[in-house]
Design a protein around this motif. Structure first.
Motif, PDB file in Angstrom:
ATOM      1  N   MET A   1      67.159  15.309  -0.027  1.00  0.00           N
ATOM      2  CA  MET A   1      66.577  16.525  -0.625  1.00  0.00           C
ATOM      3  C   MET A   1      65.509  17.102   0.305  1.00  0.00           C
ATOM      4  SD  MET A   1      66.292  15.813  -4.711  1.00  0.00           S
ATOM      5  CE  MET A   1      65.762  14.092  -4.712  1.00  0.00           C
ATOM      6  N   GLY A   2      65.437  18.368   0.404  1.00  0.00           N
ATOM      7  CA  GLY A   2      64.476  19.007   1.291  1.00  0.00           C
ATOM      8  C   GLY A   2      63.277  19.542   0.571  1.00  0.00           C
ATOM      9  N   GLU A   3      62.723  20.614   1.102  1.00  0.00           N
ATOM     10  CA  GLU A   3      61.537  21.213   0.508  1.00  0.00           C
ATOM     11  C   GLU A   3      61.925  22.046  -0.713  1.00  0.00           C
ATOM     12  OE1 GLU A   3      57.977  22.570   3.065  1.00  0.00           O
ATOM     13  OE2 GLU A   3      58.964  24.410   2.428  1.00  0.00           O
ATOM     14  N   VAL A   4      61.167  21.878  -1.798  1.00  0.00           N
ATOM     15  CA  VAL A   4      61.412  22.667  -3.008  1.00  0.00           C
ATOM     16  C   VAL A   4      60.103  23.283  -3.470  1.00  0.00           C
ATOM     17  CG1 VAL A   4      63.371  21.231  -3.746  1.00  0.00           C
ATOM     18  CG2 VAL A   4      61.040  20.720  -4.566  1.00  0.00           C
ATOM     19  N   LYS A   5      60.227  24.254  -4.353  1.00  0.00           N
ATOM     20  CA  LYS A   5      59.029  24.847  -4.952  1.00  0.00           C
ATOM     21  C   LYS A   5      58.347  23.818  -5.852  1.00  0.00           C
ATOM     22  CE  LYS A   5      60.178  29.714  -4.792  1.00  0.00           C
ATOM     23  NZ  LYS A   5      60.677  30.884  -5.554  1.00  0.00           N
ATOM     24  N   ASN A   6      57.027  23.887  -5.944  1.00  0.00           N
ATOM     25  CA  ASN A   6      56.281  22.929  -6.760  1.00  0.00           C
ATOM     26  C   ASN A   6      55.119  23.650  -7.449  1.00  0.00           C
ATOM     27  OD1 ASN A   6      55.549  20.511  -7.871  1.00  0.00           O
ATOM     28  ND2 ASN A   6      54.419  19.786  -6.070  1.00  0.00           N
ATOM     29  N   LYS A   7      55.412  24.149  -8.632  1.00  0.00           N
ATOM     30  CA  LYS A   7      54.398  24.876  -9.407  1.00  0.00           C
ATOM     31  C   LYS A   7      53.279  23.905  -9.795  1.00  0.00           C
ATOM     32  CE  LYS A   7      56.269  27.728 -12.426  1.00  0.00           C
ATOM     33  NZ  LYS A   7      56.880  28.128 -13.720  1.00  0.00           N
ATOM     34  N   GLN A   8      52.036  24.389  -9.796  1.00  0.00           N
ATOM     35  CA  GLN A   8      50.936  23.512 -10.173  1.00  0.00           C
ATOM     36  C   GLN A   8      49.817  24.277 -10.870  1.00  0.00           C
ATOM     37  OE1 GLN A   8      49.307  21.798  -6.418  1.00  0.00           O
ATOM     38  NE2 GLN A   8      51.134  22.742  -5.535  1.00  0.00           N
ATOM     39  N   LEU A  18      31.755  26.886 -21.457  1.00  0.00           N
ATOM     40  CA  LEU A  18      33.097  26.882 -22.027  1.00  0.00           C
ATOM     41  C   LEU A  18      34.175  27.003 -20.951  1.00  0.00           C
ATOM     42  CD1 LEU A  18      32.601  29.324 -25.066  1.00  0.00           C
ATOM     43  CD2 LEU A  18      32.469  26.825 -25.047  1.00  0.00           C
ATOM     44  N   LEU A  19      35.196  26.180 -21.072  1.00  0.00           N
ATOM     45  CA  LEU A  19      36.355  26.301 -20.185  1.00  0.00           C
ATOM     46  C   LEU A  19      37.149  27.534 -20.596  1.00  0.00           C
ATOM     47  CD1 LEU A  19      38.329  25.052 -18.065  1.00  0.00           C
ATOM     48  CD2 LEU A  19      39.428  23.868 -19.992  1.00  0.00           C
ATOM     49  N   LYS A  20      37.513  28.345 -19.592  1.00  0.00           N
ATOM     50  CA  LYS A  20      38.329  29.533 -19.854  1.00  0.00           C
ATOM     51  C   LYS A  20      39.645  29.410 -19.079  1.00  0.00           C
ATOM     52  CE  LYS A  20      35.237  32.207 -17.994  1.00  0.00           C
ATOM     53  NZ  LYS A  20      34.329  31.140 -17.524  1.00  0.00           N
ATOM     54  N   GLU A  21      40.652  30.069 -19.577  1.00  0.00           N
ATOM     55  CA  GLU A  21      41.943  30.031 -18.856  1.00  0.00           C
ATOM     56  C   GLU A  21      41.775  30.507 -17.421  1.00  0.00           C
ATOM     57  OE1 GLU A  21      45.574  31.387 -20.735  1.00  0.00           O
ATOM     58  OE2 GLU A  21      44.553  31.388 -22.677  1.00  0.00           O
ATOM     59  N   SER A  22      40.831  31.455 -17.224  1.00  0.00           N
ATOM     60  CA  SER A  22      40.649  32.001 -15.878  1.00  0.00           C
ATOM     61  C   SER A  22      40.002  31.008 -14.911  1.00  0.00           C
ATOM     62  CB  SER A  22      39.802  33.273 -15.952  1.00  0.00           C
ATOM     63  OG  SER A  22      38.550  32.972 -16.531  1.00  0.00           O
ATOM     64  N   ASP A  23      39.541  29.859 -15.423  1.00  0.00           N
ATOM     65  CA  ASP A  23      39.029  28.810 -14.527  1.00  0.00           C
ATOM     66  C   ASP A  23      40.173  28.055 -13.849  1.00  0.00           C
ATOM     67  OD1 ASP A  23      36.265  29.185 -15.049  1.00  0.00           O
ATOM     68  OD2 ASP A  23      36.477  28.113 -16.967  1.00  0.00           O
ATOM     69  N   LEU A  24      41.375  28.300 -14.338  1.00  0.00           N
ATOM     70  CA  LEU A  24      42.541  27.588 -13.821  1.00  0.00           C
ATOM     71  C   LEU A  24      43.525  28.603 -13.250  1.00  0.00           C
ATOM     72  CD1 LEU A  24      42.908  25.267 -16.946  1.00  0.00           C
ATOM     73  CD2 LEU A  24      41.912  24.634 -14.741  1.00  0.00           C
ATOM     74  N   ASP A  25      44.308  28.169 -12.299  1.00  0.00           N
ATOM     75  CA  ASP A  25      45.246  29.052 -11.621  1.00  0.00           C
ATOM     76  C   ASP A  25      46.627  28.404 -11.600  1.00  0.00           C
ATOM     77  OD1 ASP A  25      45.372  31.508 -10.540  1.00  0.00           O
ATOM     78  OD2 ASP A  25      44.290  31.016  -8.694  1.00  0.00           O
ATOM     79  N   ILE A  26      47.653  29.214 -11.730  1.00  0.00           N
ATOM     80  CA  ILE A  26      49.010  28.708 -11.530  1.00  0.00           C
ATOM     81  C   ILE A  26      49.394  29.023 -10.091  1.00  0.00           C
ATOM     82  CG2 ILE A  26      51.398  28.764 -12.353  1.00  0.00           C
ATOM     83  CD1 ILE A  26      49.437  27.974 -14.539  1.00  0.00           C
ATOM     84  N   VAL A  27      49.670  27.993  -9.328  1.00  0.00           N
ATOM     85  CA  VAL A  27      49.956  28.166  -7.902  1.00  0.00           C
ATOM     86  C   VAL A  27      51.368  27.664  -7.617  1.00  0.00           C
ATOM     87  CG1 VAL A  27      49.299  27.415  -5.579  1.00  0.00           C
ATOM     88  CG2 VAL A  27      47.515  27.946  -7.265  1.00  0.00           C
ATOM     89  N   GLU A  28      52.108  28.466  -6.841  1.00  0.00           N
ATOM     90  CA  GLU A  28      53.459  28.045  -6.444  1.00  0.00           C
ATOM     91  C   GLU A  28      53.371  27.340  -5.101  1.00  0.00           C
ATOM     92  OE1 GLU A  28      56.430  28.239  -7.864  1.00  0.00           O
ATOM     93  OE2 GLU A  28      56.146  29.668  -9.503  1.00  0.00           O
TER      94      GLU A  28
END
Lengths: 344, 344
Positions: A1-8, A18-28
């Motif tokens: 298997m080679g390189e694949v996308k890895n969402k994180q 307070l923790l906000k959703e904007s403190d976190l990022d979805i990175v491909e």
């Protein structure tokens, strides 16, 4: 298997308040699905990730006390407990195709040191997601905290806060199975119903509808509390201290109401510890991992016989992880909050 | 013997806030020095009375929690521990001339139920006043708290607050005898010298000269505290919580800094209990009375060999009792505060 996308799911920066959703990022990101030559690590496909209150503490920009506390690194994916499938293994203990649970990363695929894998999953005839909850870290937390720290005796009075959560719902059921009287507090009518009708608590109340927690506890525990399973801290703890019985135990599992405060609430009733001979004891579940086989032996048959039930709140898709995690601190989840990343 | 004068120290009314000498009255009563016909009580001549912090709590106009807490009655003499001589006895266990210690009243002569006498005094070759201190309730408090609740191990780091007081000075010496490193805090230069030069503490500091208690504790305990013997509560406890080591124990003996506050100080650092697996445990010395012979066996030879010393602050005359008791809460006493009522 080679390189694949890895969402994180990545922590952008340290968090205050307070923790906000904007403190976190979805990175491909990307990942090569091959172990590096000679690696002793394990390549995992993450299936279920666990949303847990302690994760908020790892987002603070403070040096941890002692060696037991390593905060997250901004720019890197969150870490947490999860159920994963082994894709490749450089460690003899694990083989391709094994299902495991342990400390993994919030991404589709993770390369982790084998030491971060806690256990191979043996009981595949229960829902796999249970290994993020009743059969994973929260289950061990409830078992170790209630039985090993709380040392319950038949007939004792038990109070559980955050009682419908991942840990609390189990503590209540363990208490009933031990012949105790148990009352739980939670933050909505729906959760209170769940406590009484699904988990078999003797009684339950919505703390948001109790302007005087001391009065509420006196109503539910006219003779006082023998064991308080502490999940929330702050005002609830202060009211409980006024209502403990002689020789009572306060099992300090968590204090979720305090994790997002820059200045924690002061607890004023600690002198009650003295005259009432109270033992207030903190614990960390990892110390009890050697007991895992014993815990499975206790819990698994009871799941199969329907003597213990477990309610999960499963959200699907890594991109919904930030909302699920933030919701945990606002009491949005009903039952154990799980993030489904991929089906087997 | 007929009716004689019986001077006493009476509580005028319940107290809120700071105890003042004017809250107490010296009253000249009378007593008949004969036991009533058929009485099973014991008639005592009080020799030494003990000034103890818990006495302040009995002056509050609140219903006590549970059965273990009975407040004083305004208009009646104070009650407290003391060393007394039996004048007449209606109980077969005690005889005229016996020296005893137990829970007596702040007056020259007292008629008490035999159940309030704790022990007959056997070791008369040490100062009799010691039975209000090292060989009485405070000595048992130090022993039970340090050894039975604290469970010390050789090499551990021990911190004691109110360290030159009736209990603290003993805890420090027990800690040294157990191979621990021990630091004490106290409220004057004189007391700090006493801790270092008389009681053999490894180090000591004046908390009044430390604007930042957290920084002070970090200086004296760079590796953290294993056992904190808690006598004061409030800000000191909060700073200690930041400096505890993993698996530490907080022995909650007293919280004298809080007893005169209508609103106790809030303790904000309790989340440290969790990650550091701290056991914080209150206790009441009366639970350990069955151990008294064992404690005497440990302590008495060490007193005779000079391996344990005990410093008392003896004030003479019942009329000086109110000032002595008030002084306790202002840290005026150096060592165990005793009130000499009468010589044998």
């Amino acid at each position: 298997m080679g390189e694949v996308k890895n969402k994180q799911v990545v922590l952008k920066n340290y968090v205050t308040g307070l923790l906000k959703e904007s403190d976190l990022d979805i990175v491909e990101g990307t990942i090569t699905l091959n172990l590096p030559e000679g690696s002793s690590e394990v390549l995992l496909k993450n299936l279920y990730l666990s949303c847990d209150p302690y994760m908020r503490n790892l987002m603070n920009n403070v040096e941890g006390p002692d060696e037991s506390f390593v905060p997250y690194t901004p720019g890197s994916p969150l870490m947490g407990y999860g159920v994963s499938k082994v894709l490749e293994s450089g460690h003899p203990e694990y083989n391709k195709g094994d299902l495991v649970w342990g400390f993994t990363k919030w991404q589709e695929y993770s390369l982790v040191p084998s030491s971060q894998i806690n256990f191979k999953i043996q009981h595949t005839d229960v829902p796999l997601s249970y290994y993020t909850g009743i059969l994973g870290m929260p289950g061990m937390t409830a078992y170790a905290g209630f039985f090993e720290v709380g040392l319950p005796k038949k007939g004792e009075n038990v109070f559980v806060s955050a009682a419908s959560g991942a840990v609390g719902q189990l503590v209540g059921q363990f208490a009933k199975l031990s012949g105790c009287y148990v009352v739980g507090s939670a933050g909505s009518k729906e959760k209170v119903e769940l406590l009484k009708n699904k988990f078999g608590f003797d009684d339950a109340f919505n703390y948001k509808e109790e302007p005087d927690l001391n009065a509420a506890l006196k109503r539910y525990f006219p003779e006082g509390i023998d064991i308080y399973f502490e999940n929330v801290g702050g005002k609830t703890l202060d009211a409980v201290l006024l209502n403990m019985r002689v020789n009572g135990r306060i099992v300090v599992c968590g204090m979720i109401s305090q994790y997002e405060r820059s200045q924690p609430e002061g607890v004023t009733n600690l002198t009650n510890l003295i005259i009432k001979r109270i033992r207030m004891q903190g614990f960390v579940v990892t110390d009890y991992y050697p007991m895992y086989p014993k815990i499975l032996e206790y819990v698994v048959p009871k799941i199969k016989e329907g003597k213990i039930v477990y309610v999960e709140d499963i959200v699907e898709g890594l991109e919904n992880g930030p909302a699920a995690l933030v919701g945990l601190f606002n009491g949005c989840n009903v039952g154990k909050q799980v993030l489904l990343v991929a089906r087997e």
